[in-house]
Design a protein around this motif. Structure first.
Motif, PDB file in Angstrom:
ATOM      1  N   PHE A   6      90.026  -2.201  18.298  1.00 28.52           N
ATOM      2  CA  PHE A   6      90.908  -1.071  18.053  1.00 28.52           C
ATOM      3  C   PHE A   6      92.232  -1.235  18.803  1.00 28.52           C
ATOM      4  O   PHE A   6      93.301  -0.969  18.252  1.00 28.52           O
ATOM      5  CB  PHE A   6      90.219   0.237  18.452  1.00 28.52           C
ATOM      6  CG  PHE A   6      91.015   1.456  18.117  1.00 28.52           C
ATOM      7  CD1 PHE A   6      91.155   1.876  16.802  1.00 28.52           C
ATOM      8  CD2 PHE A   6      91.646   2.178  19.120  1.00 28.52           C
ATOM      9  CE1 PHE A   6      91.904   2.999  16.498  1.00 28.52           C
ATOM     10  CE2 PHE A   6      92.390   3.298  18.818  1.00 28.52           C
ATOM     11  CZ  PHE A   6      92.515   3.720  17.502  1.00 28.52           C
ATOM     12  N   LEU A   7      92.161  -1.702  20.059  1.00 31.52           N
ATOM     13  CA  LEU A   7      93.386  -1.957  20.832  1.00 31.52           C
ATOM     14  C   LEU A   7      94.256  -3.004  20.144  1.00 31.52           C
ATOM     15  O   LEU A   7      95.483  -2.864  20.078  1.00 31.52           O
ATOM     16  CB  LEU A   7      93.029  -2.420  22.243  1.00 31.52           C
ATOM     17  CG  LEU A   7      92.520  -1.349  23.189  1.00 31.52           C
ATOM     18  CD1 LEU A   7      91.995  -1.992  24.470  1.00 31.52           C
ATOM     19  CD2 LEU A   7      93.606  -0.347  23.495  1.00 31.52           C
ATOM     20  N   GLN A  12      99.045  -4.215  16.730  1.00 29.17           N
ATOM     21  CA  GLN A  12      99.557  -4.782  15.482  1.00 29.17           C
ATOM     22  C   GLN A  12     100.418  -3.787  14.720  1.00 29.17           C
ATOM     23  O   GLN A  12     101.382  -4.179  14.066  1.00 29.17           O
ATOM     24  CB  GLN A  12      98.406  -5.247  14.592  1.00 29.17           C
ATOM     25  CG  GLN A  12      97.714  -6.483  15.087  1.00 29.17           C
ATOM     26  CD  GLN A  12      96.487  -6.841  14.260  1.00 29.17           C
ATOM     27  OE1 GLN A  12      95.981  -6.039  13.481  1.00 29.17           O
ATOM     28  NE2 GLN A  12      95.992  -8.051  14.442  1.00 29.17           N
ATOM     29  N   ILE A  13     100.077  -2.507  14.795  1.00 31.44           N
ATOM     30  CA  ILE A  13     100.864  -1.514  14.061  1.00 31.44           C
ATOM     31  C   ILE A  13     101.993  -0.932  14.904  1.00 31.44           C
ATOM     32  O   ILE A  13     102.732  -0.065  14.450  1.00 31.44           O
ATOM     33  CB  ILE A  13      99.982  -0.392  13.471  1.00 31.44           C
ATOM     34  CG1 ILE A  13      99.252   0.379  14.569  1.00 31.44           C
ATOM     35  CG2 ILE A  13      99.012  -0.950  12.457  1.00 31.44           C
ATOM     36  CD1 ILE A  13      98.475   1.570  14.050  1.00 31.44           C
TER      37      ILE A  13
END
Length: 60
Positions: A6-7, A12-13
């Motif tokens: 998730f990190l 990435q976003i």
């Protein structure tokens, strides 16, 4: 998805992980993903199961 994955996704976003509560966002993401199975149905409307009303103020 693990918290580490998730990190990676957050980075990435373009979200700064220092500006957010990672545990809460990860938990919310997991709850949202768990709804996808209920939302994606090939059943006719009469056979589809309705989702309960989601109240974000309630404690899960």
């Amino acid at each position: 998805m693990t918290e580490q994955e998730f990190l990676t996704l957050m980075r990435q976003i373009g979200l700064d992980t220092q500006d957010h509560d990672i545990e809460e966002l990860h938990a919310a993401y997991l709850r949202l993903v768990s709804l996808f199975d209920r939302l994606d149905t090939k059943s006719p409307r009469a056979e589809a199961k309705a989702l309960p009303v989601f109240d974000p103020r309630s404690v899960l």
